[in-house]
Write a protein that holds these residues in place. Structure first.
Motif, short mmCIF file in Angstrom:
data_model
loop_
_atom_site.label_atom_id
_atom_site.label_comp_id
_atom_site.label_asym_id
_atom_site.label_seq_id
_atom_site.Cartn_x
_atom_site.Cartn_y
_atom_site.Cartn_z
N THR A 1 22.38 34.27 53.45
CA THR A 1 23.82 34.54 53.53
C THR A 1 24.28 35.38 52.35
OG1 THR A 1 24.28 32.43 52.43
CG2 THR A 1 24.35 32.47 54.86
N ARG B 1 34.40 28.04 37.50
CA ARG B 1 34.84 27.48 38.79
C ARG B 1 35.66 26.22 38.57
NH1 ARG B 1 32.12 27.54 44.21
NH2 ARG B 1 32.31 25.52 45.23
N ASN C 1 36.17 21.81 43.14
CA ASN C 1 35.61 22.56 44.26
C ASN C 1 34.12 22.22 44.41
OD1 ASN C 1 35.13 24.33 46.31
ND2 ASN C 1 35.56 26.18 45.14
N PRO C 2 33.77 21.38 45.41
CA PRO C 2 32.41 20.85 45.51
C PRO C 2 31.36 21.90 45.85
CG PRO C 2 33.69 20.28 47.46
CD PRO C 2 34.64 20.93 46.51
N ILE D 1 27.45 23.12 47.51
CA ILE D 1 26.53 22.86 48.60
C ILE D 1 25.17 22.53 48.01
CG2 ILE D 1 25.34 23.88 50.60
CD1 ILE D 1 27.86 25.64 51.00
N HIS E 1 21.24 22.44 48.44
CA HIS E 1 20.23 23.14 49.24
C HIS E 1 18.93 22.35 49.25
CE1 HIS E 1 23.27 26.12 48.40
NE2 HIS E 1 22.74 26.95 49.27
N THR F 1 31.79 12.69 50.21
CA THR F 1 30.92 13.40 51.15
C THR F 1 30.11 14.46 50.39
OG1 THR F 1 32.74 14.93 51.58
CG2 THR F 1 32.45 13.12 53.13
N ALA G 1 27.88 18.28 50.93
CA ALA G 1 27.56 19.43 51.77
C ALA G 1 26.07 19.74 51.62
CB ALA G 1 28.39 20.64 51.33
N ARG H 1 22.61 22.08 53.07
CA ARG H 1 22.11 23.17 53.92
C ARG H 1 20.69 23.54 53.54
NH1 ARG H 1 22.16 28.89 54.64
NH2 ARG H 1 22.36 30.07 52.71
N PRO I 1 26.52 27.13 44.47
CA PRO I 1 27.62 27.92 45.03
C PRO I 1 27.18 29.37 45.08
CG PRO I 1 27.99 27.61 42.69
CD PRO I 1 26.69 26.91 43.02
N SER I 2 28.01 30.24 45.62
CA SER I 2 27.68 31.66 45.59
C SER I 2 27.62 32.11 44.12
CB SER I 2 28.74 32.44 46.37
OG SER I 2 30.05 32.04 45.98
N GLU J 1 29.15 33.83 53.69
CA GLU J 1 28.62 32.51 53.42
C GLU J 1 28.50 31.68 54.71
OE1 GLU J 1 31.46 33.70 52.49
OE2 GLU J 1 31.75 33.65 50.31
N SER J 2 27.71 30.59 54.60
CA SER J 2 27.38 29.76 55.76
C SER J 2 28.62 29.15 56.43
CB SER J 2 26.45 28.63 55.32
OG SER J 2 27.09 27.84 54.33
N ARG K 1 34.77 26.06 57.29
CA ARG K 1 34.67 27.47 56.87
C ARG K 1 33.91 28.21 57.96
NH1 ARG K 1 31.53 29.11 51.41
NH2 ARG K 1 29.74 28.50 52.67
N PRO L 1 37.82 22.11 49.90
CA PRO L 1 38.66 22.44 48.74
C PRO L 1 38.58 23.93 48.37
CG PRO L 1 37.53 20.38 48.35
CD PRO L 1 36.99 20.92 49.64
N GLY L 2 37.38 24.52 48.53
CA GLY L 2 37.20 25.91 48.13
C GLY L 2 38.04 26.88 48.95
O1 TXA Z 1 26.07 30.48 52.38
C1 TXA Z 1 26.46 29.66 51.57
O2 TXA Z 1 26.98 28.58 51.91
C2 TXA Z 1 26.29 30.00 50.07
C3 TXA Z 1 24.81 30.07 49.76
C4 TXA Z 1 24.53 30.25 48.30
O3 TXA Z 1 24.17 28.93 50.27
N1 TXA Z 1 26.97 29.03 49.26
C5 TXA Z 1 28.33 28.98 49.14
O4 TXA Z 1 28.79 28.01 48.26
O5 TXA Z 1 29.08 29.69 49.75
P1 TXA Z 1 30.27 27.97 47.71
O6 TXA Z 1 30.25 26.95 46.64
O7 TXA Z 1 30.69 29.34 47.30
O8 TXA Z 1 31.14 27.44 48.89
C6 TXA Z 1 31.02 26.08 49.31
C7 TXA Z 1 32.18 25.74 50.23
C8 TXA Z 1 33.48 25.62 49.46
O9 TXA Z 1 34.54 26.11 50.26
C9 TXA Z 1 33.58 24.11 49.26
O10 TXA Z 1 34.90 23.69 49.05
C10 TXA Z 1 32.98 23.58 50.54
O11 TXA Z 1 31.91 24.45 50.81
N2 TXA Z 1 32.46 22.22 50.36
C11 TXA Z 1 31.39 21.83 49.62
N3 TXA Z 1 31.24 20.49 49.67
C12 TXA Z 1 32.20 20.01 50.46
C13 TXA Z 1 32.58 18.70 50.92
N4 TXA Z 1 31.92 17.63 50.55
N5 TXA Z 1 33.65 18.60 51.75
C14 TXA Z 1 34.33 19.71 52.14
N6 TXA Z 1 34.02 20.96 51.75
C15 TXA Z 1 32.99 21.11 50.92
#
Ligand code: TXA
Ligand code: MG
Length: 346
Positions: A38, A61, A65-66, A68, A70, A120, A122, A124, A145-146, A183-184, A198, A243-244
């Motif tokens: 991604t 950051r 903002n939680p 993901i 991997h 919770t 996240a 992937r 995160p990204s 992103e995913s 998202r 949250p993000g």
């Molecule tokens: O493609 C992707 O997902 C990329 C690659 C690096 O894997 N990662 C990515 O991570 O985009 P980030 O941190 O930029 O975005 C993560 C999103 C944020 O909007 C965050 O709020 C949401 O996922 N998120 C993470 N954990 C969460 C949770 N427990 N509940 C709700 N939303 C969550």
């Protein structure tokens, strides 16, 4: 901090030694940027609070903002979540490795800082051989995160990561261009109805076809206010569940404007605004994708933003994509944020 850069376009004897070095850095609570299908991720050991804290610092950051987490396979999920329904099983079998992030209840093993204090997590499994090898060799789940500075467009090429994070992290694994470019898809599996928090390249239709259940879309993603909308109209829109998604993301340095409507009219309007601004001495960049070229748009969008910024434009004018297409909707979600929801309808 000196940032080591390693070229790892493909897996071979030489690149595996670099991946081993990067895995070692992760085991010592350091930070490694790595390619996924991604966008590039900025990784640290997801189970060590100090390691995860360093991610937030390097990116600037907000700590609510939680991240993901991997994993390199289903095995890796067991210590992260106690929840594994037949629906989750179907999703994982069909879409992992791939651009699908699942929100599931977390175990005690996952530190609060990794989930921004949520109950919770996240999870992937990325579809990239370098990423998978890195996770396997580190022996830990990787919070990532990204790999951009908070608020900047997500990085889809190694030079984007270098621009934002050189000097702030330990290692950058340079694995070429990311295939997907956005992103995913984030899917919340903790409620009654699976809900997209998202949008991404993996669409609700594809998910529904596999699980046989209607998928909901977080209402906060629909009907986002445009600058033209009155405050009265926007006050009832709920906050997004991821949250993000509430932050203004992806902002280029330039001012940005979206033109929405039938293609020939959009073209005309872009020309008018471009000429007017150039007459006033402003440098103008245009982002206009071919109609229906949704996958290409997803692949190019963030890279185009950075390219125009580096070119020093004052104004970016972008043509809207149709959001009736699910991938178009996912790209528009990013485009609207980049432009601070400034839209001209023609
Ligand atoms: O493609 C992707 O997902 C990329 C690659 C690096 O894997 N990662 C990515 O991570 O985009 P980030 O941190 O930029 O975005 C993560 C999103 C944020 O909007 C965050 O709020 C949401 O996922 N998120 C993470 N954990 C969460 C949770 N427990 N509940 C709700 N939303 C969550
Ligand atoms: Mg991000």
């Amino acid at each position: 901090m000196e940032t080591k850069e390693y070229d790892v376009q493909e897996l071979n004897e030489e690149t595996l030694t670099y991946i081993d070095k990067a895995a070692e850095v992760l085991r010592n609570d350091g930070l490694v940027a790595f390619p996924t299908e991604t966008v590039y991720g900025l990784g640290a050991n997801a189970l060590i609070p100090e390691a995860v804290a360093a991610i937030y610092r390097a990116k600037g950051r907000p700590s609510d903002n939680p991240l993901i987490v991997h994993v390199a396979g289903i095995e890796g999920c067991k210590e992260l979540t106690p929840f594994w329904s037949s629906t989750v099983e179907k999703l994982v079998k069909r879409f992992w490795p791939g651009p699908l992030t699942l929100i599931l209840p977390k175990t005690e093993r996952v530190p609060d800082i990794t989930t921004g204090g949520l109950s919770t997590v996240a999870i992937r499994m990325p579809d990239n051989p370098i990423a998978l090898e890195l996770i396997k060799r580190s022996g830990c789940p990787i919070a990532a995160p990204s790999a951009n500075l908070s608020g900047r467009p997500s990085p889809t090429r190694p030079e984007h990561v270098i621009e934002d994070l050189a000097g702030r992290i330990d290692v950058i694994l340079k694995g070429g261009d990311c295939r997907v470019g956005i992103e995913s898809t984030v899917l919340d599996m903790t409620g009654e109805t699976p809900t997209i928090l998202r949008p991404g390249i993996l669409t609700p239709e594809e998910i529904e076809a596999v699980i046989g259940i209607k998928v909901a879309i977080d209402p906060a993603l629909l009907n986002r206010p445009c600058r033209e909308a009155s405050l009265e109209e926007t006050k009832d829109i709920p906050a997004p569940k991821a949250p993000g998604m509430k932050y203004t993301h992806y902002a280029p340095n330039a001012e940005m404007l979206i033109i929405q409507g039938e293609l020939s009219r959009v073209r005309k309007e872009i020309e008018i605004i471009k000429e007017e601004n150039e007459r006033n001495g402003r440098k103008v960049g245009v982002i206009l994708f071919e109609e229906e070229a949704f996958i290409q748009a997803a692949h190019d969008f963030f890279a185009r933003l950075r390219e125009l910024d580096n070119y020093g434009v004052d104004l970016i004018i972008a043509g809207a994509l149709s959001d009736r297409n699910s991938i178009g909707f996912a790209v528009m979600n990013r485009m609207l944020k980049s432009a601070g929801y400034k839209v001209i309808k023609v």
